[in-house]
Write a protein that holds these residues in place. Structure first.
Motif, mmCIF file in Angstrom:
data_model
loop_
_atom_site.group_PDB
_atom_site.id
_atom_site.type_symbol
_atom_site.label_atom_id
_atom_site.label_comp_id
_atom_site.label_asym_id
_atom_site.label_seq_id
_atom_site.Cartn_x
_atom_site.Cartn_y
_atom_site.Cartn_z
ATOM 1 N N LEU A 37 46.517 32.109 26.491
ATOM 2 C CA LEU A 37 44.776 32.778 27.416
ATOM 3 C C LEU A 37 45.366 34.084 26.656
ATOM 4 N N ASN A 38 45.178 34.403 25.181
ATOM 5 C CA ASN A 38 44.932 35.447 24.324
ATOM 6 C C ASN A 38 46.167 36.413 24.587
ATOM 7 N N PHE A 39 47.304 36.873 25.137
ATOM 8 C CA PHE A 39 47.882 37.486 24.993
ATOM 9 C C PHE A 39 47.319 38.524 26.506
ATOM 10 N N GLN A 40 45.983 38.045 27.189
ATOM 11 C CA GLN A 40 45.602 39.009 28.275
ATOM 12 C C GLN A 40 47.193 38.626 29.237
ATOM 13 N N VAL A 41 48.200 38.102 29.966
ATOM 14 C CA VAL A 41 48.919 38.259 30.415
ATOM 15 C C VAL A 41 49.508 40.023 30.242
ATOM 16 N N CYS A 42 50.165 40.040 28.785
ATOM 17 C CA CYS A 42 50.843 40.784 28.232
ATOM 18 C C CYS A 42 50.051 42.263 28.066
ATOM 19 N N LYS A 43 49.173 41.856 28.191
ATOM 20 C CA LYS A 43 47.789 43.036 27.716
ATOM 21 C C LYS A 43 48.006 43.971 29.068
ATOM 22 N N SER A 44 47.685 42.996 30.323
ATOM 23 C CA SER A 44 47.677 44.003 31.460
ATOM 24 C C SER A 44 48.876 44.381 31.716
ATOM 25 N N SER A 45 49.777 43.894 31.721
ATOM 26 C CA SER A 45 51.113 44.884 31.917
ATOM 27 C C SER A 45 51.831 46.214 30.780
ATOM 28 N N ARG A 46 51.107 46.213 29.946
ATOM 29 C CA ARG A 46 51.263 47.717 29.100
ATOM 30 C C ARG A 46 49.290 48.347 29.608
ATOM 31 N N HIS A 47 48.682 47.756 30.246
ATOM 32 C CA HIS A 47 47.502 48.598 30.885
ATOM 33 C C HIS A 47 48.262 50.048 31.372
ATOM 34 N N VAL A 48 47.628 51.148 31.079
ATOM 35 C CA VAL A 48 47.684 52.020 32.182
ATOM 36 C C VAL A 48 46.219 52.883 32.495
ATOM 37 N N SER A 49 45.804 53.003 33.983
ATOM 38 C CA SER A 49 44.594 53.178 34.430
ATOM 39 C C SER A 49 44.065 54.542 33.997
ATOM 40 N N PRO A 50 43.316 55.201 33.602
ATOM 41 C CA PRO A 50 42.998 56.826 33.114
ATOM 42 C C PRO A 50 43.306 57.207 34.812
ATOM 43 N N GLY A 74 52.063 46.220 39.654
ATOM 44 C CA GLY A 74 53.438 45.592 39.998
ATOM 45 C C GLY A 74 53.205 44.652 41.261
ATOM 46 N N THR A 75 52.634 44.508 41.964
ATOM 47 C CA THR A 75 52.220 43.775 43.783
ATOM 48 C C THR A 75 51.291 42.821 43.039
ATOM 49 N N THR A 76 50.395 43.563 42.955
ATOM 50 C CA THR A 76 48.953 42.942 42.823
ATOM 51 C C THR A 76 49.184 41.493 41.946
ATOM 52 N N PRO A 77 48.442 40.528 42.783
ATOM 53 C CA PRO A 77 48.331 39.262 41.539
ATOM 54 C C PRO A 77 47.446 39.730 40.706
ATOM 55 N N LEU A 78 47.626 39.078 39.155
ATOM 56 C CA LEU A 78 46.914 38.964 38.076
ATOM 57 C C LEU A 78 45.625 37.630 38.128
ATOM 58 N N MET A 79 44.386 37.482 37.879
ATOM 59 C CA MET A 79 44.099 36.077 38.665
ATOM 60 C C MET A 79 43.482 36.372 36.276
ATOM 61 N N ILE A 80 43.619 35.102 36.321
ATOM 62 C CA ILE A 80 42.533 35.171 34.871
ATOM 63 C C ILE A 80 42.135 33.754 35.049
ATOM 64 N N SER A 81 40.783 34.039 33.821
ATOM 65 C CA SER A 81 39.746 32.678 34.258
ATOM 66 C C SER A 81 39.832 32.458 33.251
ATOM 67 N N SER A 82 40.449 30.718 32.847
ATOM 68 C CA SER A 82 41.332 29.904 31.910
ATOM 69 C C SER A 82 40.014 28.543 32.084
ATOM 70 N N GLU A 83 38.878 28.610 32.006
ATOM 71 C CA GLU A 83 38.690 27.132 31.766
ATOM 72 C C GLU A 83 37.924 26.760 30.680
ATOM 73 N N ASN A 84 38.183 27.909 29.744
ATOM 74 C CA ASN A 84 37.940 27.558 27.576
ATOM 75 C C ASN A 84 38.981 27.453 27.414
ATOM 76 N N LEU A 85 40.097 27.698 28.235
ATOM 77 C CA LEU A 85 41.635 28.296 27.067
ATOM 78 C C LEU A 85 42.406 26.962 27.514
ATOM 79 N N LEU A 86 42.517 26.235 28.746
ATOM 80 C CA LEU A 86 44.042 25.707 29.612
ATOM 81 C C LEU A 86 42.530 24.977 29.976
ATOM 82 N N PRO A 87 43.326 23.480 30.524
ATOM 83 C CA PRO A 87 42.807 22.611 31.585
ATOM 84 C C PRO A 87 42.923 23.018 32.373
#
Length: 150
Positions: A37-50, A74-87
């Protein structure tokens, strides 16, 4: 169709539109999928909202404007569209809290809100398919999804 367990070799094969995995720190599968997923999960976990500066907050309050503050990951699910990256179509990162019954309830909520697509669940370490099947049957009578053990 009943609950079926996939081997580690066939875990990333096509067959389900929605894949649900525990958070990054709890599952080796999430780390593996993160690479695809091009490290989208890792990037989102490090994201700090302004945050809003005090002056702007005061102006908004005085002008009686409501501003929604974003929820923390912390408790919110993260949804990633992965049609072009995974089956599949979506990968949902659902934070694991240690309680399989509560986690299955949250899986059911996400699955229902997406109009019940075909489902694959990547279980956290130490969890069994029998426990998940029992927890799932309290929400839905027929378990029709695939499971991958960690």
């Amino acid at each position: 169709m009943a609950l079926s367990v996939l081997s580690q070799a066939s875990a990333l094969n096509p067959g389900s539109d929605l894949w649900i995995v525990p958070d990054l720190e709890k599952s080796q599968w999430t780390a593996k999928l993160d690479w695809y997923l091009n490290f989208q999960v890792c990037k989102s976990s490090r994201h700090v909202s302004p945050h809003l500066e005090k002056y702007l907050t005061d102006v908004l309050r005085e002008s009686e404007l409501n501003v929604r503050t974003p929820q923390k990951m912390g408790t919110t699910p993260l949804m990633i569209s992965s049609e072009n990256l995974l089956p599949n179509k979506w990968v949902v990162i659902l934070p694991w809290n240690g309680d399989l019954r509560e986690w299955s309830t949250r899986i059911f909520e996400v699955w229902s809100q997406l109009k019940e697509p075909s489902l694959r669940v990547f279980l956290p370490p130490g969890q069994s398919t029998g426990s998940l099947q029992t927890a799932w049957q309290s929400h839905h009578t027929v378990p029709e999804f695939t499971v991958v053990l960690d």
